[in-house]
Design a protein around this motif. Structure first.
Motif, PDB file in Angstrom:
ATOM      1  N   ALA A 176       1.130  -1.494  -0.362  1.00  0.00           N
ATOM      2  CA  ALA A 176      -0.220   0.048  -0.321  1.00  0.00           C
ATOM      3  C   ALA A 176       1.220   1.170  -0.273  1.00  0.00           C
ATOM      4  O   ALA A 176       0.483   2.689  -0.305  1.00  0.00           O
ATOM      5  CB  ALA A 176      -1.151  -0.194   1.275  1.00  0.00           C
ATOM      6  N   ARG A 198       1.114   3.751  -3.155  1.00  0.00           N
ATOM      7  CA  ARG A 198       0.474   4.529  -3.705  1.00  0.00           C
ATOM      8  C   ARG A 198       0.345   5.984  -3.991  1.00  0.00           C
ATOM      9  O   ARG A 198       0.054   6.826  -4.551  1.00  0.00           O
ATOM     10  CB  ARG A 198      -1.110   4.166  -2.226  1.00  0.00           C
ATOM     11  N   HIS A 224      -2.948   9.667  -7.814  1.00  0.00           N
ATOM     12  CA  HIS A 224      -3.636   9.699  -6.664  1.00  0.00           C
ATOM     13  C   HIS A 224      -5.223   9.824  -6.298  1.00  0.00           C
ATOM     14  O   HIS A 224      -5.656  11.060  -5.689  1.00  0.00           O
ATOM     15  CB  HIS A 224      -2.623  10.354  -5.872  1.00  0.00           C
ATOM     16  N   GLU A 238      -9.356   0.992  -1.623  1.00  0.00           N
ATOM     17  CA  GLU A 238      -9.284  -0.317  -2.108  1.00  0.00           C
ATOM     18  C   GLU A 238      -8.492  -1.689  -1.758  1.00  0.00           C
ATOM     19  O   GLU A 238      -9.054  -1.528  -0.571  1.00  0.00           O
ATOM     20  CB  GLU A 238      -7.641   0.785  -2.513  1.00  0.00           C
ATOM     21  N   TYR A 281       1.046   0.374  -8.159  1.00  0.00           N
ATOM     22  CA  TYR A 281      -0.436   0.800  -6.944  1.00  0.00           C
ATOM     23  C   TYR A 281      -1.407  -0.098  -7.580  1.00  0.00           C
ATOM     24  O   TYR A 281      -1.704  -1.229  -7.522  1.00  0.00           O
ATOM     25  CB  TYR A 281      -0.350   1.627  -6.473  1.00  0.00           C
TER      26      TYR A 281
END
Length: 557
Positions: free
Chosen positions: A138, A141, A147, A155, A277
């Motif tokens: 994570a 990200r 973003h 998510e 991500y």
């Protein structure tokens, strides 16, 4: 000890535990029982390598959604020989009672499952909670230039070891142990009820020569998948003549899958250069990506299933058949892959084509001889300009501008009794009735994924990300219709005998000594790939069996 059933000298005494199937559930269970002083037999229908006979035994009949043959491998290691390795824990929405499903829940505490997932990570190469967390995958990200601040969506991270576990080779130590007898070419056709013992006394297994052998044990565990587990129970009369475990007509019912396919795409307002991500990457020892789902509260408030979507980046070379042919060839050369990974071990390696994921691809799972491999090479050459374009970006660190992303949907199916496995009138090459799988999506299944799409469309608009084109509508033919090879339900665990086949310990009701393992015991399926939870439940079952034998001091359970 590894033996071929047709030549094995079976012991006169019975085994403590006989496991049917060497896929993830059976292999992990056998691994967990190693060192317990229990005599364990594992029966595998196939051999070390794929064979025409093993392939023929994968056959099913199906109506509704098609069942892929390579989701039912007959070879040591089972379906783990073809999977891409993706894992994720279940969500709170999956484990808690759901009012819109009549209060169905998982009959074990979520804290217990969490601990079991950690044990699976420590002992069987699955990602642990830290890998999913803020300082694990994570953290990526924050990397790149995409973003979004979602308002309606959440998510969910999915991870796979860069070299997925093949439990045929992963458990070599187990198979070669003197405590474990692995019998290959052992296709179990029936569980045999012993009237005197009032339990199953043996299983009948047929070898490739057509000979039938009986293997005796005190406990039997069916670990051969969400289709084969109910098939064996339905083919095995119990004490009253009714199929084992089927006193309430539940065996084979509530078959679930994760139907998947593409529907729509996002055209970004500004090209994206990097988004590991969301779009997928290799980070350390794992490959992964983040999908998008609705929050648990909204699912509960609106009575929805737990479906999700992933964003698949569109490159100039996307859907070039030469690239998938090249990826398939390279994956056969493990040395090349390891060298590439080693050269980029300290970097985040971003996805450059969806075929790199190995996600259940028909091309990558097709059986082929020398001529087939040669045909792949010619495919690469026929599409060489696009392949070279791809290789420039794959072999360098040059960012590839991404102007759009396809939306790939993964549906959770509600557990409906009419989605089921029954016995066909058609026979396989052993003279056994084929399984017939009937399953299709329901109005609730559709409504749930449509809600995800609606939320995504609003997010794209409100966050000014671009436009969502050609999205999903509730029309026929329904486009989300591909088998995900996740065959769940059919011997579901539960507290109520009227609506479940196995009790919370995974004991098949009314059998006395037959357990079920694997995704067939899932009461609901969530949206996560099931193998992580299969591993967790196999560890739990091993501890239960050890405790039961210890309590009986080695006597019959």
């Amino acid at each position: 000890m590894i033996h071929d059933l047709s030549t094995a000298q079976l012991p006169g005494e019975e085994y403590h535990v006989c496991i049917v199937g060497s896929g993830p559930a059976g292999a992990i269970l056998a691994s967990e029982l190693l060192g317990s002083n229990l005599r364990v037999a594992v029966l595998e229908s196939g051999l070390h390598k794929i064979t025409p006979r093993g392939d023929a035994l994968r056959e099913t009949e199906s109506s509704g959604l098609w069942v892929k043959p390579w989701s039912r491998e007959r070879v040591l290691g089972g379906a783990s020989t073809t999977w891409a390795g993706l894992s994720s824990p279940l969500d709170d929405a999956d484990l808690a009672p759901r009012a819109h499903l009549g209060g169905i829940d998982w009959p074990l505490p979520s804290a217990e499952l969490s601990e079991l997932w950690e044990q699976a990570a420590e002992r069987h190469r699955f990602p642990g909670s830290a890998h999913f967390g803020a300082e694990g995958f994570a953290r990526l990200r924050r990397k790149g230039d995409f973003h979004p601040g979602w308002r309606e969506l959440e998510e969910k991270v999915f991870l796979a070891p860069v070299e997925p576990q093949n439990f045929g080779t992963e458990c070599r130590q187990v198979w070669e142990s003197t405590e474990t007898t692995l019998l290959l070419d052992a296709t179990v056709t029936q569980l045999n009820w012993d009237q005197d013992l009032q339990r199953v006394g043996s299983v009948s297994a047929m070898d490739r020569k057509g000979n039938t052998h009986k293997i005796r044990a005190r406990v039997f565990v069916l670990a051969c998948g969400g289709i084969e587990n109910p098939r064996l129970l339905l083919a095995s009369p119990g004490p009253d003549g009714v199929a084992l475990g089927n006193g309430h007509d539940q065996v084979g019912r509530c078959f679930m899958n994760h139907p998947k396919s593409y529907a729509g795409e996002i055209r970004f307002r500004n090209p994206i250069r990097s988004a590991p991500y969301f779009f997928g990457c290799i980070d350390g020892g794992f490959a992964g990506y983040a999908g998008l789902r609705l929050p648990t509260k909204r699912q509960a408030d609106e009575g929805l299933m737990n479906s999700y979507v992933r964003l698949e980046p569109l490159f100039p070379w996307t859907d070039n058949p030469g690239i998938e042919a090249l990826v398939t060839l390279v994956k056969q050369a493990n040395g090349i892959m390891r060298l590439f990974r080693k050269s980029r071990a300290d970097e985040v390696v971003e996805l450059r084509d969806y075929s790199e994921t190995g996600d259940d691809s028909e091309v990558q799972n097709t059986r082929r001889g020398f001529g087939g491999w040669l045909a792949l090479l010619f495919t690469v050459l026929r599409h060489l300009p696009g392949v070279l374009h791809y290789l420039v970006y794959r072999l360098t660190r040059k960012p590839a501008p991404i102007r759009g992303a396809r939306i790939r949907a993964f549906m959770e199916m509600e557990p409906r009794p009419e989605n089921r496995v029954v016995l066909s009138d058609k026979l396989d090459l052993n003279g056994q009735r084929l399984p017939h799988v009937s399953h299709n999506v329901s109005p609730l299944d559709r409504k749930s994924i449509l809600a995800v799409y609606s939320a995504l469309e609003r997010e794209v608009q409100e966050l000014d990300l671009g436009t969502l084109e050609g999205g999903l509508t509730d029309s026929d033919p329904w486009p989300i219709n591909q088998d995900a090879s996740h065959h769940m339900g059919t011997t579901r665990m539960g507290r109520d005998p009227a609506s479940s086949v196995t009790d919370p310990t995974l004991l098949v009701r009314g059998s006395g000594n037959v357990y079920a393992a694997g995704a067939s015991v899932f009461p609901t399926s969530g949206c996560a790939n099931p193998t992580y939870t299969i591993a967790a439940l196999s560890i739990r079952l091993a501890r239960h069996l050890e405790a039961q034998f210890a309590e009986s001091n080695g006597n019959r359970l």
